[in-house]
Design a protein around this motif. Sequence first.
Motif, PDB file in Angstrom:
ATOM      1  N   PRO A 170       0.828  -1.215   0.000  1.00 59.13           N
ATOM      2  CA  PRO A 170       0.000   0.000   0.000  1.00 59.13           C
ATOM      3  C   PRO A 170       0.859   1.261   0.000  1.00 59.13           C
ATOM      4  O   PRO A 170       1.920   1.305   0.621  1.00 59.13           O
ATOM      5  N   ARG A 171       0.364   2.287  -0.680  1.00 58.13           N
ATOM      6  CA  ARG A 171       1.041   3.578  -0.716  1.00 58.13           C
ATOM      7  C   ARG A 171      -0.002   4.683  -0.579  1.00 58.13           C
ATOM      8  O   ARG A 171      -1.090   4.581  -1.139  1.00 58.13           O
ATOM      9  N   ILE A 172       0.357   5.722   0.166  1.00 61.00           N
ATOM     10  CA  ILE A 172      -0.540   6.870   0.294  1.00 61.00           C
ATOM     11  C   ILE A 172       0.276   8.154   0.186  1.00 61.00           C
ATOM     12  O   ILE A 172       1.484   8.166   0.438  1.00 61.00           O
ATOM     13  N   THR A 173      -0.400   9.219  -0.217  1.00 59.56           N
ATOM     14  CA  THR A 173       0.204  10.544  -0.236  1.00 59.56           C
ATOM     15  C   THR A 173      -0.607  11.441   0.680  1.00 59.56           C
ATOM     16  O   THR A 173      -1.836  11.527   0.550  1.00 59.56           O
ATOM     17  N   VAL A 174       0.069  12.065   1.615  1.00 63.70           N
ATOM     18  CA  VAL A 174      -0.580  12.984   2.553  1.00 63.70           C
ATOM     19  C   VAL A 174      -0.264  14.407   2.081  1.00 63.70           C
ATOM     20  O   VAL A 174       0.861  14.882   2.229  1.00 63.70           O
ATOM     21  N   PRO A 175      -1.238  15.081   1.475  1.00 61.25           N
ATOM     22  CA  PRO A 175      -0.968  16.432   0.969  1.00 61.25           C
ATOM     23  C   PRO A 175      -0.875  17.456   2.091  1.00 61.25           C
ATOM     24  O   PRO A 175      -1.308  17.224   3.210  1.00 61.25           O
ATOM     25  N   ARG A 176      -0.322  18.586   1.771  1.00 60.08           N
ATOM     26  CA  ARG A 176      -0.154  19.639   2.785  1.00 60.08           C
ATOM     27  C   ARG A 176      -1.493  20.157   3.303  1.00 60.08           C
ATOM     28  O   ARG A 176      -1.574  20.649   4.432  1.00 60.08           O
ATOM     29  N   LYS A 177      -2.531  20.041   2.500  1.00 63.23           N
ATOM     30  CA  LYS A 177      -3.838  20.520   2.942  1.00 63.23           C
ATOM     31  C   LYS A 177      -4.557  19.507   3.835  1.00 63.23           C
ATOM     32  O   LYS A 177      -5.628  19.808   4.379  1.00 63.23           O
ATOM     33  N   ALA A 178      -3.987  18.317   4.006  1.00 62.98           N
ATOM     34  CA  ALA A 178      -4.611  17.302   4.859  1.00 62.98           C
ATOM     35  C   ALA A 178      -4.560  17.731   6.315  1.00 62.98           C
ATOM     36  O   ALA A 178      -3.667  18.472   6.738  1.00 62.98           O
ATOM     37  N   ARG A 179      -5.528  17.244   7.088  1.00 64.02           N
ATOM     38  CA  ARG A 179      -5.588  17.569   8.507  1.00 64.02           C
ATOM     39  C   ARG A 179      -5.453  16.327   9.397  1.00 64.02           C
ATOM     40  O   ARG A 179      -5.054  16.418  10.540  1.00 64.02           O
ATOM     41  N   GLU A 180      -5.802  15.162   8.846  1.00 65.27           N
ATOM     42  CA  GLU A 180      -5.766  13.943   9.650  1.00 65.27           C
ATOM     43  C   GLU A 180      -5.571  12.725   8.745  1.00 65.27           C
ATOM     44  O   GLU A 180      -6.027  12.705   7.603  1.00 65.27           O
ATOM     45  N   VAL A 181      -4.894  11.738   9.300  1.00 64.84           N
ATOM     46  CA  VAL A 181      -4.702  10.460   8.609  1.00 64.84           C
ATOM     47  C   VAL A 181      -5.149   9.355   9.552  1.00 64.84           C
ATOM     48  O   VAL A 181      -4.832   9.380  10.753  1.00 64.84           O
ATOM     49  N   SER A 182      -5.882   8.394   9.021  1.00 65.43           N
ATOM     50  CA  SER A 182      -6.347   7.268   9.823  1.00 65.43           C
ATOM     51  C   SER A 182      -6.044   5.971   9.079  1.00 65.43           C
ATOM     52  O   SER A 182      -6.266   5.875   7.869  1.00 65.43           O
ATOM     53  N   SER A 183      -5.511   4.990   9.788  1.00 66.97           N
ATOM     54  CA  SER A 183      -5.275   3.689   9.163  1.00 66.97           C
ATOM     55  C   SER A 183      -5.449   2.584  10.194  1.00 66.97           C
ATOM     56  O   SER A 183      -5.284   2.805  11.395  1.00 66.97           O
ATOM     57  N   THR A 184      -5.792   1.414   9.709  1.00 66.42           N
ATOM     58  CA  THR A 184      -5.937   0.247  10.573  1.00 66.42           C
ATOM     59  C   THR A 184      -5.492  -0.988   9.812  1.00 66.42           C
ATOM     60  O   THR A 184      -5.713  -1.100   8.607  1.00 66.42           O
ATOM     61  N   GLY A 185      -4.826  -1.901  10.520  1.00 64.81           N
ATOM     62  CA  GLY A 185      -4.388  -3.150   9.918  1.00 64.81           C
ATOM     63  C   GLY A 185      -3.205  -3.039   8.979  1.00 64.81           C
ATOM     64  O   GLY A 185      -2.792  -4.026   8.374  1.00 64.81           O
ATOM     65  N   CYS A 186      -2.637  -1.834   8.836  1.00 62.06           N
ATOM     66  CA  CYS A 186      -1.500  -1.642   7.925  1.00 62.06           C
ATOM     67  C   CYS A 186      -0.170  -1.733   8.666  1.00 62.06           C
ATOM     68  O   CYS A 186       0.892  -1.800   8.054  1.00 62.06           O
ATOM     69  N   HIS A 187      -0.219  -1.691   9.986  1.00 58.57           N
ATOM     70  CA  HIS A 187       0.930  -1.825  10.877  1.00 58.57           C
ATOM     71  C   HIS A 187       1.805  -0.576  10.861  1.00 58.57           C
ATOM     72  O   HIS A 187       1.620   0.305  11.683  1.00 58.57           O
ATOM     73  N   ALA A 188       2.752  -0.471   9.955  1.00 54.76           N
ATOM     74  CA  ALA A 188       3.679   0.665   9.978  1.00 54.76           C
ATOM     75  C   ALA A 188       3.803   1.274   8.590  1.00 54.76           C
ATOM     76  O   ALA A 188       3.884   0.567   7.582  1.00 54.76           O
ATOM     77  N   TRP A 189       3.813   2.605   8.554  1.00 56.82           N
ATOM     78  CA  TRP A 189       3.987   3.353   7.305  1.00 56.82           C
ATOM     79  C   TRP A 189       5.372   3.994   7.298  1.00 56.82           C
ATOM     80  O   TRP A 189       5.743   4.705   8.239  1.00 56.82           O
ATOM     81  N   LEU A 190       6.130   3.763   6.242  1.00 56.63           N
ATOM     82  CA  LEU A 190       7.480   4.317   6.108  1.00 56.63           C
ATOM     83  C   LEU A 190       7.454   5.506   5.164  1.00 56.63           C
ATOM     84  O   LEU A 190       6.824   5.448   4.095  1.00 56.63           O
ATOM     85  N   ASN A 191       8.143   6.563   5.547  1.00 58.52           N
ATOM     86  CA  ASN A 191       8.170   7.778   4.756  1.00 58.52           C
ATOM     87  C   ASN A 191       9.061   7.613   3.519  1.00 58.52           C
ATOM     88  O   ASN A 191      10.152   7.050   3.599  1.00 58.52           O
ATOM     89  N   GLU A 192       8.580   8.132   2.381  1.00 59.10           N
ATOM     90  CA  GLU A 192       9.353   8.060   1.135  1.00 59.10           C
ATOM     91  C   GLU A 192       9.724   9.437   0.611  1.00 59.10           C
ATOM     92  O   GLU A 192      10.252   9.560  -0.488  1.00 59.10           O
ATOM     93  N   GLY A 193       9.445  10.466   1.360  1.00 53.12           N
ATOM     94  CA  GLY A 193       9.824  11.803   0.922  1.00 53.12           C
ATOM     95  C   GLY A 193       8.689  12.785   1.066  1.00 53.12           C
ATOM     96  O   GLY A 193       7.526  12.431   1.226  1.00 53.12           O
ATOM     97  N   ASP A 194       9.049  14.065   1.023  1.00 56.66           N
ATOM     98  CA  ASP A 194       8.061  15.141   1.164  1.00 56.66           C
ATOM     99  C   ASP A 194       7.484  15.457  -0.199  1.00 56.66           C
ATOM    100  O   ASP A 194       7.930  16.392  -0.892  1.00 56.66           O
ATOM    101  N   ASN A 195       6.503  14.676  -0.600  1.00 56.39           N
ATOM    102  CA  ASN A 195       5.871  14.894  -1.899  1.00 56.39           C
ATOM    103  C   ASN A 195       4.402  15.246  -1.739  1.00 56.39           C
ATOM    104  O   ASN A 195       3.589  15.032  -2.637  1.00 56.39           O
ATOM    105  N   GLY A 196       4.044  15.707  -0.539  1.00 61.52           N
ATOM    106  CA  GLY A 196       2.642  15.987  -0.281  1.00 61.52           C
ATOM    107  C   GLY A 196       2.161  17.237  -1.008  1.00 61.52           C
ATOM    108  O   GLY A 196       2.916  18.104  -1.343  1.00 61.52           O
TER     109      GLY A 196
END
Length: 236
Positions: free
Chosen positions: A210-236
């Motif tokens: 799985p991959r997600i992008t968190v944009p600068r305008k985002a306010r909250e992120v929610s996830s379940t069952g994915c365990h750990a998210w690793l950062n790949e860079g500031d591309n929001g």
Amino acid sequence: MNRRDAGYGAAVVLVTAAAVLLAVLGWGDGGKDPSPAAEDRTASAPADGERPPESPDPDGIPPGPKEPESELKPVTGSFTEREKEYLSGRVPEGNDPAAVLQIGQESCDRIAYLARHDRDMAVSSLILGEITGARDAVTQLCPKQKPLLADAGRGFADGNLRVAAEPEPGKAVAPGSYRAPGPGEDCSWQVFGAGGKELDSGSWSKGAEPRITVPRKAREVSSTGCHAWLNEGDNG
């Protein structure tokens, strides 16, 4: 059993001796995973009026009085300056500082073992807090593992987190691109903007991680069952 669980099970072999020491020092149950997450999974509810026992904090420091620095001496030889820094304020009163030092060294060994076999697994374990006391162990006993600790600090675990310019473990995630290298079958996520507006959502079944992008305008992120998210860079 997924890839993360298999690697985690293999790594436990390295800390058998430390688990015994944890039991002796009253920090955990010998032979069991001493992490706070494992305690949450296995602990039963206390009886009415019974106060649950204190548990070690995420840095692996048990509650109660500690040995003064002047008493932190091994039976033979001497501690290095790094070892003294690690032991300061960490050794329970009346306990052998060498035993406590061994626990920190075992944490370093465990991190190194995971990194050799799968770097993503090592970073994920640090994000999830599966290696109690990892921050101090890396900082003072095995500083060559600091890049792993830095990467873990930029990632995040399942939960509901606000979006902020600077990441804050367990509370805030920075804008950017992330991937989950060891998702569970129920992995799902959502990204929210101002006013709770959903900006993105998805779930994982099988295939590419799985991959997600968190944009600068985002306010909250929610996830379940994915365990750990690793950062790949500031591309929001």
